[in-house]
Design an enzyme around this catalytic site. Structure first.
Site, PDB file in Angstrom:
ATOM      1  N   ARG A  48       0.846  -1.207   0.000  1.00 45.17           N
ATOM      2  CA  ARG A  48       0.000   0.000   0.000  1.00 45.17           C
ATOM      3  C   ARG A  48       0.878   1.252   0.000  1.00 45.17           C
ATOM      4  O   ARG A  48       0.518   2.278  -0.558  1.00 45.17           O
ATOM      5  CB  ARG A  48      -0.971  -0.010   1.191  1.00 45.17           C
ATOM      6  CG  ARG A  48      -1.865   1.216   1.241  1.00 45.17           C
ATOM      7  CD  ARG A  48      -3.212   1.019   1.969  1.00 45.17           C
ATOM      8  NE  ARG A  48      -3.167   0.113   3.086  1.00 45.17           N
ATOM      9  CZ  ARG A  48      -2.556   0.353   4.257  1.00 45.17           C
ATOM     10  NH1 ARG A  48      -1.950   1.503   4.463  1.00 45.17           N
ATOM     11  NH2 ARG A  48      -2.570  -0.550   5.217  1.00 45.17           N
ATOM     12  N   TYR A 100     -19.461  13.131 -16.224  1.00 44.56           N
ATOM     13  CA  TYR A 100     -19.653  11.691 -16.099  1.00 44.56           C
ATOM     14  C   TYR A 100     -20.626  11.436 -14.940  1.00 44.56           C
ATOM     15  O   TYR A 100     -20.456  11.997 -13.847  1.00 44.56           O
ATOM     16  CB  TYR A 100     -18.291  11.043 -15.828  1.00 44.56           C
ATOM     17  CG  TYR A 100     -18.370   9.577 -15.548  1.00 44.56           C
ATOM     18  CD1 TYR A 100     -18.735   8.681 -16.552  1.00 44.56           C
ATOM     19  CD2 TYR A 100     -18.101   9.064 -14.284  1.00 44.56           C
ATOM     20  CE1 TYR A 100     -18.820   7.331 -16.295  1.00 44.56           C
ATOM     21  CE2 TYR A 100     -18.179   7.717 -14.022  1.00 44.56           C
ATOM     22  CZ  TYR A 100     -18.544   6.851 -15.030  1.00 44.56           C
ATOM     23  OH  TYR A 100     -18.630   5.516 -14.774  1.00 44.56           O
ATOM     24  N   ASP A 176     -10.845  16.247 -15.881  1.00 39.27           N
ATOM     25  CA  ASP A 176     -10.965  14.825 -16.174  1.00 39.27           C
ATOM     26  C   ASP A 176     -10.643  14.663 -17.661  1.00 39.27           C
ATOM     27  O   ASP A 176     -11.416  15.082 -18.523  1.00 39.27           O
ATOM     28  CB  ASP A 176     -12.390  14.366 -15.839  1.00 39.27           C
ATOM     29  CG  ASP A 176     -12.597  12.874 -16.070  1.00 39.27           C
ATOM     30  OD1 ASP A 176     -11.884  12.292 -16.913  1.00 39.27           O
ATOM     31  OD2 ASP A 176     -13.489  12.289 -15.418  1.00 39.27           O
ATOM     32  N   LYS A 201     -10.560   3.273 -19.432  1.00 37.74           N
ATOM     33  CA  LYS A 201     -10.968   3.604 -20.796  1.00 37.74           C
ATOM     34  C   LYS A 201      -9.757   3.567 -21.740  1.00 37.74           C
ATOM     35  O   LYS A 201      -9.148   2.538 -21.883  1.00 37.74           O
ATOM     36  CB  LYS A 201     -11.686   4.965 -20.801  1.00 37.74           C
ATOM     37  CG  LYS A 201     -12.670   5.143 -19.633  1.00 37.74           C
ATOM     38  CD  LYS A 201     -13.873   4.223 -19.712  1.00 37.74           C
ATOM     39  CE  LYS A 201     -14.720   4.200 -18.438  1.00 37.74           C
ATOM     40  NZ  LYS A 201     -15.156   5.481 -17.919  1.00 37.74           N
TER      41      LYS A 201
HETATM   42  C1  LIG Z   1     -15.542   5.946 -16.710  1.00 38.43           C
HETATM   43  C2  LIG Z   1     -15.305   7.354 -16.344  1.00 38.43           C
HETATM   44  C3  LIG Z   1     -15.011   7.721 -15.025  1.00 38.43           C
HETATM   45  C4  LIG Z   1     -15.015   6.724 -13.894  1.00 38.43           C
HETATM   46  O1  LIG Z   1     -14.004   5.789 -14.023  1.00 38.43           O
HETATM   47  P1  LIG Z   1     -14.081   4.315 -13.413  1.00 38.43           P
HETATM   48  O2  LIG Z   1     -12.746   3.749 -13.782  1.00 38.43           O
HETATM   49  O3  LIG Z   1     -15.238   3.618 -14.043  1.00 38.43           O
HETATM   50  O4  LIG Z   1     -14.263   4.486 -11.941  1.00 38.43           O
HETATM   51  C5  LIG Z   1     -14.754   9.050 -14.762  1.00 38.43           C
HETATM   52  N1  LIG Z   1     -14.776   9.987 -15.733  1.00 38.43           N
HETATM   53  C6  LIG Z   1     -15.058   9.671 -17.002  1.00 38.43           C
HETATM   54  C7  LIG Z   1     -15.067  10.748 -18.033  1.00 38.43           C
HETATM   55  C8  LIG Z   1     -15.334   8.350 -17.358  1.00 38.43           C
HETATM   56  O5  LIG Z   1     -15.625   8.059 -18.630  1.00 38.43           O
END
Ligand SMILES: *Cc1c(COP(=O)(O)O)cnc(C)c1O
Length: 385
Positions: A48, A100, A176, A201
């Site tokens: 950790r 999101y 983001d 993603k």
């Molecule tokens: C999928 C997504 C998230 C969240 O990510 P996870 O890995 O599913 O927790 C946050 N922001 C955007 C733009 C996303 O497409």
């Protein structure tokens, strides 16, 4: 070094013991210590606290974003949540209004009850962000391109509009960057403090892991985030770190193909009689096209469009594609199709959906890296006559 070289090499060196070219997967929770409280490698007393596979990934994503420090998390939302843990009760956040869905849920249902206040504004209108800033504002949170309508936020305009307030109060500018990826857009270069990713993603790119990342330049901020990694523990395991690192090596290659394929899909849709509206920042008629052209290296692999059909037919269309898989998520090598009003954005109240323009006939594509002829033939056979 240029992007592709960083993608392949940053954070990685042949293993000093066997010379293995690939980063070893250090599947261990703890480390043997020669003497009490003196681990062999400083800081490595427990996974950790530090793990070499995770460190390699963190150095890699930091290099891709042009940032000094990378921090990996167990998911994109774990990364987002960690940034919010830097705030305290009474603080205020200005956020984009088509975030999101999971980020919005985290803000409203986890952090608002803890005393943090949120104001949502149209982030493609930078002045509205500036107008929402109060003395207790500590953070601005935007996403660009947005989801699912692919609006573009002008990052320079946001940092300019916040500059005066930032002279007298601490406001973290957070972006983001999941949809754009560091290959297409570098928020730190536009005056932002924090870049957030869902590595689930495009960075991972193969729909086989969950992961998140935060990238920052400021040393003190990095130290606070490292502390939260240790103290909260929302961390990815070494195997997921290895998979993410394998993904980032080809990010530049995949993104080029995602962008090219998306452009061709848009050309096809644009000529189809049953397609009413297309949301894609590469179209000159897209309201934020000029910003996208200036801020992004290309226009990305996401395409949304509205079919001239009712909600039931829109849903049926999504079941007729054979190469595009009907699924949530995005950014993998395989093409995905989904119906935001009934799937990813079903939790957004209907009135709010209508206000921001999420139509019953809205379809979102994550255009993959398959052969473009097959993708277009697939859409053609599935579209209503
Ligand atoms: C999928 C997504 C998230 C969240 O990510 P996870 O890995 O599913 O927790 C946050 N922001 C955007 C733009 C996303 O497409």
């Amino acid at each position: 070094m240029k992007f592709g070289t960083r993608a392949v090499h940053a954070g990685q060196e042949p293993d000093p013991i066997y010379g293995s070219v690939m980063t070893p997967v250090y599947l261990t929770s703890t480390y043997a210590q020669p003497h009490p409280a003196e681990p062999k490698v400083p800081g490595h007393d427990y996974t950790r606290a530090a793990n070499p596979t995770r460190s390699a990934l963190e150095a890699n994503v930091a290099a891709l974003e042009g940032g000094a420090h990378g921090h990996a998390f167990s998911s994109g939302l774990a990364a987002t949540s960690t940034i919010l843990q830097l705030l305290k009760s009474g603080d205020h956040v200005v956020a984009g209004d088509d975030l999101y869905g999971g980020s919005r849920r985290l803000f409203e249902r986890v952090y608002r009850p803890l005393g943090i206040d949120f104001t949502y504004v149209d982030p493609s209108d930078a002045a509205s962000v500036g107008d929402a800033i109060r003395p207790e504002t500590r953070m601005v949170w935007v996403e660009t391109p947005t989801n699912p309508l692919l609006r573009i936020v002008d990052l320079d305009a946001i940092s300019n509009v916040c500059a005066a307030a930032r002279a007298t109060q601490k406001i973290l500018l957070c972006c983001d960057n999941t949809f754009a990826t560091p290959f297409l857009q570098s928020p730190l270069a536009h005056g932002f403090d924090v870049v957030c990713h869902s590595m689930t993603k495009y960075l991972g790119g193969h729909s086989d892991l969950l992961g998140g990342a935060l990238i920052v330049n400021d040393d003190e901020l990095a130290e606070r985030i490292s502390f939260l990694q240790l103290a909260v523990g929302a961390l990815p395991g070494p195997l997921d770190c290895f998979l993410a690192l394998r993904g980032t090596k080809t990010l530049h290659l995949r993104m080029e193909r995602h962008c090219d394929n998306a452009r061709r899909v848009v050309d096809f849709l644009d000529a189809h009689a049953r397609v009413k509206t297309i949301y894609y920042p590469g179209l000159e008629r897209h309201p934020n096209h000029a910003v996208a052209a200036r801020q992004m290296r290309d226009f990305g692999g996401m395409v949304s469009f509205v079919l001239d059909v009712d909600v039931e037919e829109a849903k049926r269309f999504c079941t007729r594609t054979k190469v595009f898989t009907l699924a949530e998520s995005l950014g993998g090598v395989e093409s995905l199709i989904e119906h935001p009003p009934s799937m990813t954005h079903a939790s957004v109240p209907e009135e709010e959906r209508r206000r921001i323009g999420i139509d019953d006939g809205l379809i979102r594509l994550s255009v993959g890296v398959e052969d473009i002829d097959d993708l277009i033939a697939d859409l053609e056979q599935a579209l209503p006559a």
